[in-house]
Design a protein around this motif. Structure first.
Motif, mmCIF file in Angstrom:
data_model
loop_
_atom_site.group_PDB
_atom_site.id
_atom_site.type_symbol
_atom_site.label_atom_id
_atom_site.label_comp_id
_atom_site.label_asym_id
_atom_site.label_seq_id
_atom_site.Cartn_x
_atom_site.Cartn_y
_atom_site.Cartn_z
ATOM 1 N N PHE A 113 0.792 -1.061 0.072
ATOM 2 C CA PHE A 113 0.085 0.003 -0.081
ATOM 3 C C PHE A 113 0.778 1.413 -0.178
ATOM 4 N N LYS A 426 -15.009 8.281 -1.608
ATOM 5 C CA LYS A 426 -13.834 7.808 -1.164
ATOM 6 C C LYS A 426 -13.643 6.532 -0.523
ATOM 7 N N PHE A 429 -14.366 3.436 -2.490
ATOM 8 C CA PHE A 429 -13.012 2.777 -3.123
ATOM 9 C C PHE A 429 -12.093 2.142 -2.062
ATOM 10 N N LYS A 430 -12.237 2.857 -0.860
ATOM 11 C CA LYS A 430 -11.188 2.274 0.274
ATOM 12 C C LYS A 430 -11.772 0.811 0.596
ATOM 13 N N GLU A 431 -12.978 0.838 0.687
ATOM 14 C CA GLU A 431 -13.756 -0.440 1.110
ATOM 15 C C GLU A 431 -13.313 -1.488 0.053
ATOM 16 N N GLN A 433 -10.726 -1.612 -1.705
ATOM 17 C CA GLN A 433 -9.283 -2.075 -1.348
ATOM 18 C C GLN A 433 -9.080 -3.073 -0.253
ATOM 19 N N GLN A 434 -10.053 -2.624 0.976
ATOM 20 C CA GLN A 434 -9.988 -3.608 2.082
ATOM 21 C C GLN A 434 -10.592 -4.809 1.643
ATOM 22 N N LYS A 435 -11.335 -4.654 0.918
ATOM 23 C CA LYS A 435 -12.188 -6.075 0.418
ATOM 24 C C LYS A 435 -11.141 -6.967 -0.129
ATOM 25 N N TYR A 437 -8.010 -7.050 -0.078
ATOM 26 C CA TYR A 437 -6.890 -7.346 0.939
ATOM 27 C C TYR A 437 -7.423 -8.442 1.870
ATOM 28 N N SER A 438 -8.563 -8.180 2.387
ATOM 29 C CA SER A 438 -9.134 -9.036 3.357
ATOM 30 C C SER A 438 -9.427 -10.298 2.689
ATOM 31 N N MET B 59 -7.805 6.823 -2.366
ATOM 32 C CA MET B 59 -8.451 5.492 -2.118
ATOM 33 C C MET B 59 -7.763 4.704 -1.302
ATOM 34 N N MET B 141 -6.227 -1.136 6.992
ATOM 35 C CA MET B 141 -6.328 -2.089 5.819
ATOM 36 C C MET B 141 -7.377 -3.041 5.688
ATOM 37 N N LEU B 142 -8.049 -3.371 6.691
ATOM 38 C CA LEU B 142 -8.956 -4.393 6.546
ATOM 39 C C LEU B 142 -10.839 -3.689 6.684
ATOM 40 N N GLN B 145 -14.371 -5.460 7.038
ATOM 41 C CA GLN B 145 -14.471 -6.852 6.217
ATOM 42 C C GLN B 145 -14.040 -7.947 7.310
#
Lengths: 457, 194
Positions: A113, A426, A429-431, A433-435, A437-438, B59, B141-142, B145
């Motif tokens: 990141f 925003k 979109f962050k969500e 990326q988080q999805k 990654y998770s 983002m 980061m998560l 989720q």
């Protein structure tokens, strides 16, 4: 003396006559007939692949040669500062794993990141994975732009040949096709307009529209890849797409039938508009009507309510001729309350000619520019339909749709508008990326995490 | 085109900067252009909103932290000097650099790259990554989720593995040790084109 020349004269005339006939026959067989039937010989794709190979080879060879001879000066026209790795999140994180065991959180995950963040600070445009010198030549050969500068004689020669081919051969061919396409559209839709309203008329109108748009697509040598066609817009809905260039309409309309929305123009476009509306109902507004929001909304809803009418094609950014106002958002189309079919259009940056610098060039200039470039390569994704959810207002719904489109089409298409709730987009979109990654972490090792949490209780 | 020297002169103290950071003249010019492009109001320095306007950065789950890394504590603006020095962390390691005994460590050394990453975790700058700080990064980061419970167990496990002196926090040395097998040069470097 004169009688001496006559035989040659008629010979030359004959040759010219034959070559024209051959030319037009080829045109007809290879371009117009396939357009009518909607089939493709695959010539354009072959053309694109060979072009790419040729340019890659030329680029690498020439710049390597030049590098050996002299130092390169800084070239101010290139597009990229850094080379970005196009690896996805999953691949990167997997690369970083030591020992390749189950993916669990590792402190080095932050590197991904962090690096992406800093990359976007340095350069937030998509650049291909070339080194700087290669990017230069590539840009020079593939883009018909106006900032020529000398890199090496070989390259200049190749560029010169390219210009000759483009302007001497491709441009006249394409202009002929464009005129044929537009002319046929006007004539045939007027003819179809004479039929009585009914299924026959709609069928014919669809065929005619598709055929003419396909000819126009070939007139631009647009190589389009359609994805997820099962999500194609259906009657009684609105199709929403991101707007990157004026030819978006042609690209979408050559694969499906839509009802267009727009302002009534004078001149040639007005003629086309009037002819089109004879064959099937499009929505054209008078200049005065455009200001009246309620009228616009009413006409759109009426059209949508009638299931026999085609889906409406709308570009929410508006066909702004003045591109400095980046997003003139027609949230009105999201207030109507019907199903929205988002579509994402993405142009291949390797053939970068699709973008319109509207402050410099007018429409005609732009079209000529387009038709004298090598090719336009783009991808179209049909996204699954979306509807407004409970408790969501038009702006939020619009943002959600835009986010879905931008995500599919690539980050570069995302447009911000100062008036809209920036925070909301925003977060979406962050969500994402988080999805992602998770999923890499937890999705595959859910059992590992739960085992650990049991141990710690 | 044109020669590089006239554009270079417009940048103050450029020689010193190039020395410290190791960027070439071409890089300096491009970074300067980028700095000017980000500085939309032409003030000569950047503020957090200028960074916030970069779409991809907004983002990024840890976008705020990365922006924070550019601003020294107490300062509200970033000038070109600082901008370049921070970006210098991401230059690939110079493999052929001669090891002079008295010269300071280059900004893009492995150690300094690790320090930069450490800083992203250690927001209160006390030299240690506490459990709370780790949890905050995991949350960023998560997001939603993963459940609170899972986040905590991940944090616990990470500290357990890395914390060698059992003080329930990860110091820089422990951080460095736990990442000794990772190819930092590759993961924390950006390929600057010439």
């Amino acid at each position: 003396m004169e009688s001496y020349l006559f035989p040659f004269d008629s010979l030359i005339c004959m040759l010219l006559g034959i070559s024209f006939t051959v030319w037009f026959t080829l045109l007809l067989v290879f371009i117009i007939v396939p357009a009518i039937f909607g089939v493709s010989f695959g010539i354009r794709r072959l053309y694109m692949k060979s072009l790419i190979k040729l340019f890659e080879w030329a680029t690498l060879r020439m710049e390597r040669g030049a590098k050996e001879k002299n130092q390169h000066l800084y070239k101010p026209y290139s597009n990229g500062i850094i080379a970005k790795e196009p690896l996805s999140l999953e691949q990167e994180i997997q690369d970083m794993r030591r020992g390749g065991a189950e993916p669990e959180f590792d402190m080095s995950d932050i590197f991904y990141f962090c690096r992406r963040g800093v990359e976007s600070i340095v350069d937030d445009e998509v650049t291909k994975r070339f080194t700087a010198e290669e990017l230069e030549s590539w840009n020079l050969l593939t883009r018909s732009n106006y900032n020529f500068h000398h890199i090496s004689t070989q390259l200049t020669a190749l560029w010169g040949v390219g210009v000759l081919i483009r302007y001497g051969f491709l441009l006249p061919l394409r202009v002929t096709l464009a005129f044929t396409g537009v002319g046929l559209l006007v004539v045939l839709t007027s003819i179809v307009g004479l039929f009585p309203n009914g299924r026959m008329k709609s069928y014919l109108s669809d065929k005619v529209h598709l055929m003419c748009y396909r000819i126009c697509v070939r007139a631009l040598t647009a190589i389009i890849t359609y994805h997820d066609r099962e999500n194609k817009p259906k009657n009684g809905g609105i199709c929403v797409a991101n707007h990157t260039s004026p030819i978006d309409v042609i690209i979408l309309a050559s694969d499906g039938c839509y009802a267009m929305v727009g302002q009534v123009h004078g001149g040639l476009i007005g003629v086309i508009q009037r002819a089109m509306v004879k064959a099937c109902p499009h929505i054209w507004f008078e200049r005065s009507e455009v200001k009246d929001r309620h009228l616009v909304a009413k006409r759109l809803s009426d059209h949508v309510a009638d299931k026999s009418k085609l889906p409406i094609l709308i570009f929410p950014e508006g066909t702004c001729i003045n591109n400095t106002s980046v997003m003139m958002f027609k949230k009105g189309s999201f207030e109507i309350g019907c199903t929205v079919y988002p579509v994402a259009i993405k142009y291949d940056p390797r053939f970068g000619d699709a973008f319109w610098n509207s402050s410099k060039f007018g429409m005609v200039n732009y079209l000529l520019h387009m038709m004298s470039s090598w090719a336009i390569v783009c991808s179209v994704w049909y996204l699954p339909p979306m509807s407004r959810m409970e408790g969501e207002d038009a702006v939020q719904f619009a943002n959600r749709v835009k986010a879905a489109i931008a995500r599919k089409g690539g980050l570069a298409d995302l447009l911000w508008d100062g008036g809209l709730k920036r925070g909301k987009v925003k977060e979406v979109f962050k969500e994402e990326q988080q999805k992602l990654y998770s999923k890499v972490l937890v999705g595959r090792s859910r059992h590992v995490i739960s085992v650990h949490s049991k141990c710690h209780q | 085109m044109g020669s590089t020297s006239s554009t270079l002169l417009k940048i103050p103290n450029v020689e010193v900067l190039m020395q410290e950071t190791g960027f070439s003249p071409a890089h300096m010019i491009r970074l300067h252009d980028r700095f000017k492009a980000l500085d939309k109001e032409g003030r000569g320095h950047l503020c957090p909103q200028d960074f916030g306007a970069i779409k991809e950065l907004a983002m990024n789950p840890i976008g705020d932290r990365i922006i924070g890394a550019f601003f020294c504590p107490g300062k509200e603006t970033v000038d070109f000097h600082t901008f370049v020095k921070i970006l210098a962390h991401f230059r690939p390691v110079d493999k052929n650099r001669p090891k002079e005994p008295n010269s300071p460590e280059p900004i893009n050394s492995r150690s300094n790259k690790l320090r930069f990453a450490f800083q992203l975790y250690d927001q209160d700058k006390d030299g240690k990554i506490s459990r709370d700080e780790l949890l905050k990064v995991l949350q960023a980061m998560l997001g939603m989720q993963v459940t609170e419970e899972q986040l905590e167990s991940i944090a616990d496990r990470t500290i357990q593995e890395a914390d060698l002196d059992r003080d329930d926090a990860i110091s820089f040395e422990e951080f460095r040790k736990s990442l000794e097998k990772v190819n930092i040069d590759h993961k924390m470097s950006i390929r600057f084109l010439r």
